[in-house]
Design a protein around this motif. Structure first.
Motif, PDB file in Angstrom:
ATOM      1  N   SER A  78       0.837  -1.198   0.000  1.00  0.00           N
ATOM      2  CA  SER A  78       0.000   0.000   0.000  1.00  0.00           C
ATOM      3  C   SER A  78       0.871   1.248   0.000  1.00  0.00           C
ATOM      4  O   SER A  78       1.935   1.291   0.628  1.00  0.00           O
ATOM      5  N   GLY A  79       0.422   2.257  -0.734  1.00  0.00           N
ATOM      6  CA  GLY A  79       1.128   3.528  -0.780  1.00  0.00           C
ATOM      7  C   GLY A  79       2.355   3.557  -1.666  1.00  0.00           C
ATOM      8  O   GLY A  79       2.960   4.615  -1.851  1.00  0.00           O
ATOM      9  N   GLN A  80       2.751   2.420  -2.215  1.00  0.00           N
ATOM     10  CA  GLN A  80       3.944   2.385  -3.053  1.00  0.00           C
ATOM     11  C   GLN A  80       3.612   2.788  -4.483  1.00  0.00           C
ATOM     12  O   GLN A  80       2.450   2.833  -4.897  1.00  0.00           O
ATOM     13  N   ILE A  81       4.653   3.057  -5.254  1.00  0.00           N
ATOM     14  CA  ILE A  81       4.496   3.428  -6.655  1.00  0.00           C
ATOM     15  C   ILE A  81       4.616   2.182  -7.511  1.00  0.00           C
ATOM     16  O   ILE A  81       5.507   1.342  -7.304  1.00  0.00           O
ATOM     17  N   SER A  82       3.724   2.049  -8.481  1.00  0.00           N
ATOM     18  CA  SER A  82       3.714   0.837  -9.301  1.00  0.00           C
ATOM     19  C   SER A  82       3.164   1.147 -10.681  1.00  0.00           C
ATOM     20  O   SER A  82       2.673   2.244 -10.955  1.00  0.00           O
ATOM     21  N   PHE A  83       3.242   0.150 -11.545  1.00  0.00           N
ATOM     22  CA  PHE A  83       2.540   0.174 -12.821  1.00  0.00           C
ATOM     23  C   PHE A  83       1.161  -0.461 -12.623  1.00  0.00           C
ATOM     24  O   PHE A  83       0.981  -1.277 -11.710  1.00  0.00           O
ATOM     25  N   ASN A 164      17.662   7.885 -18.098  1.00  0.00           N
ATOM     26  CA  ASN A 164      18.969   8.493 -17.835  1.00  0.00           C
ATOM     27  C   ASN A 164      19.603   7.782 -16.647  1.00  0.00           C
ATOM     28  O   ASN A 164      19.116   7.900 -15.520  1.00  0.00           O
ATOM     29  N   PRO A 165      20.691   7.034 -16.840  1.00  0.00           N
ATOM     30  CA  PRO A 165      21.270   6.265 -15.736  1.00  0.00           C
ATOM     31  C   PRO A 165      21.774   7.123 -14.589  1.00  0.00           C
ATOM     32  O   PRO A 165      21.957   6.610 -13.476  1.00  0.00           O
ATOM     33  N   GLU A 166      21.983   8.414 -14.825  1.00  0.00           N
ATOM     34  CA  GLU A 166      22.398   9.293 -13.739  1.00  0.00           C
ATOM     35  C   GLU A 166      21.311   9.434 -12.680  1.00  0.00           C
ATOM     36  O   GLU A 166      21.586   9.847 -11.551  1.00  0.00           O
ATOM     37  N   ASN A 167      20.078   9.087 -13.024  1.00  0.00           N
ATOM     38  CA  ASN A 167      18.958   9.156 -12.089  1.00  0.00           C
ATOM     39  C   ASN A 167      18.655   7.816 -11.428  1.00  0.00           C
ATOM     40  O   ASN A 167      17.674   7.701 -10.686  1.00  0.00           O
ATOM     41  N   HIS A 168      19.481   6.803 -11.679  1.00  0.00           N
ATOM     42  CA  HIS A 168      19.274   5.462 -11.126  1.00  0.00           C
ATOM     43  C   HIS A 168      20.156   5.289  -9.894  1.00  0.00           C
ATOM     44  O   HIS A 168      21.354   5.013 -10.009  1.00  0.00           O
ATOM     45  N   THR A 196       9.345  -1.658  -9.143  1.00  0.00           N
ATOM     46  CA  THR A 196       9.043  -0.710 -10.226  1.00  0.00           C
ATOM     47  C   THR A 196      10.322  -0.086 -10.767  1.00  0.00           C
ATOM     48  O   THR A 196      10.543  -0.042 -11.985  1.00  0.00           O
ATOM     49  N   ALA A 197      11.181   0.393  -9.875  1.00  0.00           N
ATOM     50  CA  ALA A 197      12.451   0.967 -10.318  1.00  0.00           C
ATOM     51  C   ALA A 197      13.333  -0.096 -10.963  1.00  0.00           C
ATOM     52  O   ALA A 197      14.047   0.180 -11.933  1.00  0.00           O
TER      53      ALA A 197
END
Length: 210
Positions: A78-83, A164-168, A196-197
């Motif tokens: 619950s509350g998490q980000i998903s597809f 953009n891998p700089e954001n990973h 998700t990530a």
């Protein structure tokens, strides 16, 4: 850095490098990519098949990917980000059928607005699912209707940011008494992490790695 800002480049890469059919589960990606010591204890575990829709939205200003905040009343994550997505039901003909059905149920996205590009690598989660990412284009003009029990919010993130891998980021937290490494892609006020990530990272690797 890949030319992720180029919509035509992204779509061309996706059409050429994603799986044309569901990839199966012989060598799935997953949380064990960053935690290889987890792989052996999981051997022999039976995973439940699931699928998610990765909606790539064709905006006039470029491509974005739609994500959801899961409802706070849900029993799991619950509350998490998903597809949009969920487990494969008996009546589903495959991952595409599951992803489209779940997108309709969760956010009211009609299948007629969705054009399949291909399938990402299957993802094995610590929660016991083998998830097939279904990557698809969604043209502007669609209407959404949220299921408030399952989805608290919908938002979009530019493909240029996510590819953009700089954001990973690779972060660490204690989970069930063990240190767990995981990908995170914080964007604005949204904390995209975990499965998700991980699937977004694998999408980047499949499209932009040699």
């Amino acid at each position: 850095m890949p030319c992720a800002h180029d919509a035509e480049d992204f779509v061309t890469r996706a059409a050429g490098r994603l799986h044309r059919a569901p990839p199966g589960f012989d060598a799935p990606r997953g949380d064990h990519d960053l935690n290889p010591d987890w792989l052996e204890p999981e051997a022999g575990r039976r995973y439940k098949p699931a699928a998610v829709l990765v909606p790539v939205i064709m905006r006039t200003c470029g491509l974005s990917i739609m994500l959801t905040h899961r409802g706070s009343a849900l029993r799991a994550h619950s509350g998490q980000i998903s597809f949009p997505g969920g487990k494969v039901d008996d009546g589903d003909s495959g991952p595409l059928s599951t992803a489209l059905r779940e997108a309709q149920e969760e956010i009211g996205l009609a299948a007629g607005h969705v054009e399949l590009i291909g399938y990402g690598d299957a993802y094995r989660s610590t929660s016991g699912y083998l998830v097939t990412p279904v990557v698809a284009l969604v043209e502007e003009g669609f209407r959404l209707s949220l299921n408030p029990f399952e989805v608290a919010e919908i938002f979009e993130v530019p493909v240029a940011f996510l590819m953009n891998p700089e954001n990973h980021e690779v972060q660490v937290r204690l989970w069930n008494g063990r240190l767990r490494q995981y990908y995170a892609m914080p964007y604005d006020r949204h904390y995209i992490w975990g499965v998700t990530a991980g699937m977004l990272r694998h999408l980047y690797e499949r499209l932009y790695h040699p």
